[in-house]
Design a protein around this motif. Structure first.
Motif, PDB file in Angstrom:
ATOM      1  N   SER A  48       0.831  -1.217   0.000  1.00 48.80           N
ATOM      2  CA  SER A  48       0.000   0.000   0.000  1.00 48.80           C
ATOM      3  C   SER A  48       0.855   1.251   0.000  1.00 48.80           C
ATOM      4  O   SER A  48       0.653   2.161  -0.807  1.00 48.80           O
ATOM      5  CB  SER A  48      -0.891   0.058   1.241  1.00 48.80           C
ATOM      6  N   CYS A  49       1.808   1.298   0.925  1.00 48.15           N
ATOM      7  CA  CYS A  49       2.614   2.514   1.045  1.00 48.15           C
ATOM      8  C   CYS A  49       3.482   2.709  -0.190  1.00 48.15           C
ATOM      9  O   CYS A  49       3.648   3.830  -0.668  1.00 48.15           O
ATOM     10  CB  CYS A  49       3.496   2.454   2.292  1.00 48.15           C
ATOM     11  N   GLY A  50       4.036   1.601  -0.717  1.00 46.22           N
ATOM     12  CA  GLY A  50       4.894   1.726  -1.890  1.00 46.22           C
ATOM     13  C   GLY A  50       4.130   2.287  -3.077  1.00 46.22           C
ATOM     14  O   GLY A  50       4.598   3.200  -3.758  1.00 46.22           O
ATOM     15  N   ARG A 250       4.345   3.826 -14.645  1.00 42.10           N
ATOM     16  CA  ARG A 250       3.784   2.517 -14.296  1.00 42.10           C
ATOM     17  C   ARG A 250       4.861   1.651 -13.634  1.00 42.10           C
ATOM     18  O   ARG A 250       4.646   1.042 -12.596  1.00 42.10           O
ATOM     19  CB  ARG A 250       3.269   1.844 -15.569  1.00 42.10           C
ATOM     20  N   THR A 251       6.043   1.637 -14.238  1.00 41.88           N
ATOM     21  CA  THR A 251       7.143   0.855 -13.688  1.00 41.88           C
ATOM     22  C   THR A 251       7.520   1.371 -12.309  1.00 41.88           C
ATOM     23  O   THR A 251       7.801   0.599 -11.396  1.00 41.88           O
ATOM     24  CB  THR A 251       8.365   0.946 -14.616  1.00 41.88           C
ATOM     25  N   MET A 252       7.497   2.684 -12.168  1.00 39.11           N
ATOM     26  CA  MET A 252       7.866   3.274 -10.885  1.00 39.11           C
ATOM     27  C   MET A 252       6.912   2.803  -9.794  1.00 39.11           C
ATOM     28  O   MET A 252       7.348   2.399  -8.704  1.00 39.11           O
ATOM     29  CB  MET A 252       7.836   4.797 -10.990  1.00 39.11           C
ATOM     30  N   VAL A 253       5.613   2.814 -10.077  1.00 43.71           N
ATOM     31  CA  VAL A 253       4.634   2.392  -9.071  1.00 43.71           C
ATOM     32  C   VAL A 253       4.842   0.917  -8.713  1.00 43.71           C
ATOM     33  O   VAL A 253       4.839   0.537  -7.541  1.00 43.71           O
ATOM     34  CB  VAL A 253       3.196   2.642  -9.591  1.00 43.71           C
ATOM     35  N   MET A 254       5.078   0.090  -9.749  1.00 36.78           N
ATOM     36  CA  MET A 254       5.258  -1.343  -9.481  1.00 36.78           C
ATOM     37  C   MET A 254       6.543  -1.604  -8.696  1.00 36.78           C
ATOM     38  O   MET A 254       6.550  -2.364  -7.727  1.00 36.78           O
ATOM     39  CB  MET A 254       5.279  -2.122 -10.793  1.00 36.78           C
ATOM     40  N   LEU A 255       7.629  -0.955  -9.116  1.00 36.55           N
ATOM     41  CA  LEU A 255       8.904  -1.132  -8.411  1.00 36.55           C
ATOM     42  C   LEU A 255       8.783  -0.681  -6.961  1.00 36.55           C
ATOM     43  O   LEU A 255       9.245  -1.362  -6.043  1.00 36.55           O
ATOM     44  CB  LEU A 255       9.994  -0.304  -9.089  1.00 36.55           C
ATOM     45  N   SER A 256       8.150   0.470  -6.780  1.00 41.32           N
ATOM     46  CA  SER A 256       8.021   1.027  -5.444  1.00 41.32           C
ATOM     47  C   SER A 256       7.243   0.067  -4.537  1.00 41.32           C
ATOM     48  O   SER A 256       7.643  -0.192  -3.393  1.00 41.32           O
ATOM     49  CB  SER A 256       7.327   2.378  -5.551  1.00 41.32           C
TER      50      SER A 256
END
Lengths: 470, 252
Positions: A48-50, A250-256
């Motif tokens: 959630s936080c990521g 999109r990648t940033m959200v998934m990686l995070s």
């Protein structure tokens, strides 16, 4: 110093490795229900936080995350007072109300006074936190407050996660993930260019409050495990790490989200191995390690690889300069490479005849590739004005690259070496022509400006120069 | 026939200070229209107020006789280039696709049709080869082209552009004016905030001279006169600015 070291060692007694291995197995076999609860809880928090953290960082709301984290404390205390127990539902309600009130207050102060947003956030954060701490201390002094465990909210205690908490966390995580996935394009465009999003007719204000609410509930479910003080790290650190690693949202959200989960699991595991080590702070430490690694080694934005690239370029330039020197010392095209007189004049019979459109033209250079180019080491040393040992050392990378061979006391360019030398000479010449003709720099400016450009010009730019200079 | 944009008695304040006073204007259809005036004249503010990005203190704006919220789809917008963070993790294509989000509606994802439209718009500004680039790696002129492509993807009848010519290279400038003329040919109405008096009479069919209030609006040859320019850029209007300060004072 030794005293300090000893005292430090007593902080971290050396582990019994066989016991550690046993604990590891126990942890990852997930037989222990308490372990399972904590692990699942930490994974949900990290997710959630990521996810939300990416938007927090990109919208420059990092400080807001921190202030919301602090702002929940009075709400948590009020929630506790409802039943005088740690009833997770009331704590949740109290915390959400408190967080939303805090974020609204920040906006209110900003709108109706000259206070800017960072000061407004600081005000609300410290005010709410102060009030929360007063309430907390009073609560713990009450008879029913003894066992409340409310002090966990300051620094967090993951082992206190219960099944009921995990149920709530799962629900909240589902809401957050669904919200972000559903409104992804809207969140993206409002985060990038809010006025444009408004112009499109998107409900930007509604989206802002949606995001704020999601952040508030993510904070609320994290607070028990991570604590008020370290909460903002859960939002900011995984997202900042991901931001260094990718150029796609999109990648940033998934990686995070992935970093949050991995760090959550690692933190839970570490704290299980070393008993009584705090989970939340361990998670934050792991996250920070991730960040440092990304900062150093990110392919595009990391500093180590940047240094390596710079170093490589320097080495390449050096190698090509010595190649140029061999080429010149062997009598190749002096006029082209460092002519102080106007280029393309007819006294330079060897020159690559760029300046003479009616002449043999650009293919001159290719015609000469077949002829050998060699020079004695002594001559090269004179040409470079350097002692033989230095010349020897400088030639090594040339030989290693396969551009030259040393036979006896002569150095000879190989075919690939000759090709590259011609290319460099030609690039240099093109650039020089461009500067004198198009930019109309005087010639004495040209030589120095063009000093290194021949190493840099890529094939596209060379073609473009050729086209312009035809 | 109803004008594409009609502004009636529009007054706008920024941080309690009135920056536009009682603007009354109806823009004709199918023209390139320049909004010209000195720094601080409220040019961008006028555009933002028309676009509904700033609250109106009084007055109203209508698009073909209807309020903005009924006509959103009809109005494309190009904000100032500096208004966004170009380090944002999106590619050129991602940005242009944003232009299609208005028509798409909430929660729907861009599909094949949107991607094809996006490619056509990128091609129109010669940015198709850069579609996969991250936007941080673009020059100022290229960034402006991306913003224009995004507006084209809105497929609007009216376009409002905030300083599209500011700080772009000569090649981009001529590409943009070609594009604007193409839009006019298709019958679109284009409002452009412009700061360069040299090029203004050449670029625009009509010009609005603005300095906190509307000084003049009409066909370029009628409006772009020495006398009216003097009135716009000369000192006589500073009284308005001082009055605005007083107004702001009473509200604090």
């Amino acid at each position: 110093m030794t005293g300090l070291r000893e005292r430090f060692h007593t902080l971290f007694e050396s582990p019994d490795w066989s016991e550690v291995a046993g604990q590891l197995v126990r942890f990852w076999s997930l037989q222990d229900p308490a372990v399972r609860t904590v692990l699942v809880g930490m994974l949900l928090l990290g997710l959630s936080c990521g996810m939300l953290g990416s938007f927090v960082v990109l919208r420059r709301l990092s400080l807001l995350g921190d202030s919301l984290g602090h702002a929940v404390l009075p709400g948590v205390c009020m929630g506790f007072l409802v039943n005088k127990t740690k009833d997770i539902r009331w704590l949740f309600v109290g915390a959400v109300v408190s967080a939303l009130l805090g974020s609204w207050l920040v906006g209110f102060i900003k709108r109706h006074s000259r206070i800017k947003s960072d000061a407004a956030m600081g005000l609300v954060m410290s005010g709410f936190f102060g009030l929360g701490t007063v309430l907390l201390t009073r609560l713990q002094q009450q008879p029913y407050g003894n066992q409340s465990g409310l002090n966990q909210f300051l620094f967090g205690q993951a082992s206190a996660i219960r099944n009921a908490d995990v149920v709530l966390m799962s629900g909240v995580t589902v809401v957050i993930v669904a919200g972000v996935l559903l409104a992804f394009k809207e969140l993206a465009v409002t985060s990038f260019d809010e006025p444009f999003a408004t112009a499109l007719g998107l409900p930007t204000r509604g989206l802002h409050y949606l995001l704020m609410t999601l952040i508030a509930i993510a904070i609320v479910i994290s607070i028990q495990a991570v604590g008020v003080v370290l909460l903002s790290a859960m939002l900011i650190t995984p997202a900042a790490t991901a931001y260094l690693l990718t150029d796609r949202l999109r990648t940033m959200v998934m990686l995070s989200a992935a970093f949050g989960m991995v760090a959550g699991a690692t933190g839970a595991c570490l704290s299980f191995l070393a008993r009584h080590w705090p989970t939340g702070p361990l998670v934050v430490v792991v996250l920070s390690v991730f960040f440092v690694l990304a900062y150093l080694f990110s392919p595009r934005h990391g500093i180590v690889l940047r240094k390596i690239r710079q170093r490589r370029r320097a080495v390449r330039t050096q190698r090509e300069n010595i190649l140029k020197a061999v080429y010149l010392a062997a009598g190749g095209d002096a006029a082209v490479i460092c002519s102080p007189t106007p280029c393309g004049s007819d006294e330079a019979p060897n020159s690559i005849a760029l300046a003479r459109p009616q002449g043999p033209g650009l293919h001159d250079s290719e015609m000469r590739v077949g002829q050998p180019i060699d020079v004695s080491l002594g001559e090269l040393s004179r040409h470079l004005d350097e002692p033989a040992t230095v010349v020897d050392r400088k030639l090594k990378p040339l030989v290693a690259r396969g551009w030259a061979t040393i036979v006896g006391d002569r150095v000879e360019l190989t075919e690939s070496g000759r090709k590259r030398a011609f290319e460099l000479a030609r690039n240099f010449r093109l650039w020089e022509l461009f500067l004198t003709r198009e930019v109309q720099l005087p010639l004495d400016h040209v030589a120095r400006d063009a000093e290194n450009i021949e190493h840099i010009l890529g094939p596209d730019l060379v073609r473009e120069l050729e086209r312009q200079l035809k | 026939m109803l004008p594409p944009i009609e502004v009636h008695d529009l007054t706008v304040s920024y941080e309690k200070r009135p920056v536009l006073w009682n603007i009354d204007v109806a823009f004709p259809e199918g023209q390139l229209i320049g909004i010209v005036g000195p720094n601080g004249a409220g040019k961008s503010t006028l555009l933002k107020a028309i676009m509904g990005l700033m609250p109106h203190e009084s007055g109203w704006v209508k698009f073909y006789g209807e309020p903005l919220n009924k006509q959103r789809r009809m109005v494309g917008y190009v904000p100032q280039r500096e208004s966004v963070d170009w380090d944002f993790p999106v590619t050129v294509r991602d940005v242009v696709l944003m232009g299609t989000y208005g028509k798409l509606g909430l929660f729907r994802r861009p599909g094949r049709a949107e991607h094809e439209l996006c490619d056509r718009c990128l091609d129109q500004v010669s940015m198709l080869p850069y579609a996969r680039r991250q936007i941080a790696n673009l020059s100022g002129g290229q960034r402006q082209r991306v913003f224009l492509a995004r507006a084209l993807a809105q497929e609007s009848r009216i376009y409002l552009m905030d300083e599209p010519f500011a700080g772009v290279d000569a090649a981009t400038e001529s590409a943009i004016i070609e594009l604007l003329r193409g839009l006019r040919q298709d019958g679109k109405t284009v409002l452009v905030v412009h700061h360069d008096l040299q090029t203004a009479p050449e670029y625009f069919d009509s010009i609005l001279l603005l300095n906190m209030r509307l000084v003049a609006f009409g066909p370029t040859r009628d409006v772009f006169t020495h006398e009216l320019l003097q009135k716009t850029y000369g000192g006589r209007l500073t009284i308005l600015s001082e009055a605005a300060d007083e107004v702001a004072d009473t509200r604090r």
